[in-house]
Write an enzyme that holds these catalytic residues in place. Sequence first.
Site, PDB file in Angstrom:
ATOM      1  N   PRO A  58     -32.646  27.208  22.699  1.00  0.00           N
ATOM      2  CG  PRO A  58     -32.512  28.270  24.766  1.00  0.00           C
ATOM      3  CD  PRO A  58     -31.695  27.901  23.571  1.00  0.00           C
ATOM      4  CG  ASN A  80     -32.608  30.869   7.709  1.00  0.00           C
ATOM      5  OD1 ASN A  80     -32.155  31.101   6.602  1.00  0.00           O
ATOM      6  ND2 ASN A  80     -32.001  30.066   8.563  1.00  0.00           N
ATOM      7  CE1 TYR A  97     -17.853  37.557  10.694  1.00  0.00           C
ATOM      8  CE2 TYR A  97     -18.917  37.629  12.832  1.00  0.00           C
ATOM      9  CZ  TYR A  97     -18.719  38.163  11.576  1.00  0.00           C
ATOM     10  OH  TYR A  97     -19.397  39.306  11.211  1.00  0.00           O
ATOM     11  N   GLY A 129     -11.341  36.118  14.870  1.00  0.00           N
ATOM     12  CA  GLY A 129     -10.848  36.773  13.649  1.00  0.00           C
ATOM     13  C   GLY A 129     -11.139  38.265  13.674  1.00  0.00           C
TER      14      GLY A 129
HETATM   15  O1  LIG Z   1     -33.052  29.506  11.132  1.00  0.00           O
HETATM   16  C1  LIG Z   1     -32.527  30.001  12.165  1.00  0.00           C
HETATM   17  C2  LIG Z   1     -31.280  30.668  12.157  1.00  0.00           C
HETATM   18  C3  LIG Z   1     -30.794  31.177  13.342  1.00  0.00           C
HETATM   19  N1  LIG Z   1     -31.500  31.058  14.507  1.00  0.00           N
HETATM   20  C4  LIG Z   1     -31.017  31.654  15.773  1.00  0.00           C
HETATM   21  O2  LIG Z   1     -31.069  33.048  15.624  1.00  0.00           O
HETATM   22  C5  LIG Z   1     -30.040  33.664  16.371  1.00  0.00           C
HETATM   23  C6  LIG Z   1     -29.292  34.620  15.463  1.00  0.00           C
HETATM   24  O3  LIG Z   1     -28.540  33.862  14.537  1.00  0.00           O
HETATM   25  P1  LIG Z   1     -27.964  34.449  13.179  1.00  0.00           P
HETATM   26  O4  LIG Z   1     -27.533  33.296  12.364  1.00  0.00           O
HETATM   27  O5  LIG Z   1     -28.947  35.388  12.575  1.00  0.00           O
HETATM   28  O6  LIG Z   1     -26.669  35.301  13.560  1.00  0.00           O
HETATM   29  P2  LIG Z   1     -25.983  35.766  14.946  1.00  0.00           P
HETATM   30  O7  LIG Z   1     -26.785  36.896  15.516  1.00  0.00           O
HETATM   31  O8  LIG Z   1     -25.733  34.600  15.830  1.00  0.00           O
HETATM   32  O9  LIG Z   1     -24.604  36.257  14.422  1.00  0.00           O
HETATM   33  C7  LIG Z   1     -24.506  37.459  13.689  1.00  0.00           C
HETATM   34  O10 LIG Z   1     -24.261  38.428  14.646  1.00  0.00           O
HETATM   35  C8  LIG Z   1     -23.643  39.599  14.404  1.00  0.00           C
HETATM   36  C9  LIG Z   1     -23.084  39.826  13.038  1.00  0.00           C
HETATM   37  O11 LIG Z   1     -21.871  40.510  13.086  1.00  0.00           O
HETATM   38  C10 LIG Z   1     -22.958  38.629  12.187  1.00  0.00           C
HETATM   39  O12 LIG Z   1     -23.683  38.957  11.042  1.00  0.00           O
HETATM   40  C11 LIG Z   1     -23.441  37.330  12.658  1.00  0.00           C
HETATM   41  O13 LIG Z   1     -22.364  36.633  13.147  1.00  0.00           O
HETATM   42  C12 LIG Z   1     -29.198  32.546  16.956  1.00  0.00           C
HETATM   43  O14 LIG Z   1     -29.546  32.353  18.296  1.00  0.00           O
HETATM   44  C13 LIG Z   1     -29.581  31.320  16.135  1.00  0.00           C
HETATM   45  O15 LIG Z   1     -29.508  30.125  16.903  1.00  0.00           O
HETATM   46  C14 LIG Z   1     -32.740  30.417  14.499  1.00  0.00           C
HETATM   47  O16 LIG Z   1     -33.394  30.300  15.549  1.00  0.00           O
HETATM   48  N2  LIG Z   1     -33.204  29.895  13.334  1.00  0.00           N
END
Ligand SMILES: O=c1ccn([C@@H]2O[C@H](COP(=O)(O)OP(=O)(O)O[C@H]3OC[C@@H](O)[C@H](O)[C@H]3O)[C@@H](O)[C@H]2O)c(=O)[nH]1
Length: 292
Positions: A183, A167, A122, A125
């Site tokens: 963390p 979520n 991603y 990419g």
């Molecule tokens: O249930 C969860 C899901 C995720 N997280 C955490 O929440 C943070 C955000 O995670 P997400 O899955 O929402 O997505 P990210 O922010 O990492 O990535 C996103 O960022 C930018 C966008 O372009 C993309 O949509 C996506 O890649 C991460 O630190 C992850 O570890 C939780 O603590 N609990």
Amino acid sequence: MKKMRSLLLITTSLDQRTTSKKWIGHPRFELIRQDVTEPLTIEVDQIYHLACPASPIFYKYNPVKTIKTNVIGTLNMLGLAKRVGARILLTSTSEVYGDPLVHPQPESYWGNVNPIGVRSCYDEGKRVTETLMFDYHRQHGIEIRVARIFNTYGPRMNIDDGRVVSNFIAQAIRGEPLTVQSPGTQTRSFCYVSDLVDGLIRLMEGSDTGPINLGNPGEFTMLELAETVKELINPDVEIKVVENTPDDPRQRKPIITKAMELLGWEPKVKLRDGLPLMEEDFRLRLGFDKKN
Ligand SMILES: O=c1ccn([C@@H]2O[C@H](COP(=O)(O)OP(=O)(O)O[C@H]3OC[C@@H](O)[C@H](O)[C@H]3O)[C@@H](O)[C@H]2O)c(=O)[nH]1
């Protein structure tokens, strides 16, 4: 009379189930099912190229398909733009900054990205899609626009999207523990969907190629987000720290000076105002009435 324009909005099949449903049947809307890795022949004036799974769990599920979507899909869309003389907007991502060593992130920062990690399909990419956009612009004179989107949320998002806001909201409504991945001190900036759409349209209609950060500069740790969701949606739920996945960025916050100056854009919806709007939509779809 205002000239009618045709727009091509390319999104992922997952999104079509919920986000496009309300438009099906509208006389000025046509839904085309197409794999973006296959060439498309159509006459259009503007292309919004959003195709690619954006949730980490989905883009990591089939990484080879994710990178094909980015590389081959973008080549196909740029080929189409070149053939019909359309302006093309790419939704790139804050993930091009990787695990950033510069905080907050300006567009001039080149990023800190692992080229062989599980997120690379991603983030690398999307980095190559930006390269393709600028090479087509320089070599073929294509009119391009590049947005770097930060974490976005809002109504009609897939309930099982897997990103953190959807979520936590679904978990809070169902009364399940909020799963904070460790963390919990990692930060993100959350942009409400209508603000993002406004930014994308301004970018498409404006004169700057970008890249331009589109995100809400409010920065929250995942523990703070969980506390906010708990307070607003269900004070009885537990917050549970669970294992994280590799290469999770530790911090992310956009500098949006460019968007403010060049597009006259800044986000209007604060997290505390956006979360209840999303909760309302999720409650309807999950079949849970609001508690009084
Ligand atoms: O249930 C969860 C899901 C995720 N997280 C955490 O929440 C943070 C955000 O995670 P997400 O899955 O929402 O997505 P990210 O922010 O990492 O990535 C996103 O960022 C930018 C966008 O372009 C993309 O949509 C996506 O890649 C991460 O630190 C992850 O570890 C939780 O603590 N609990």
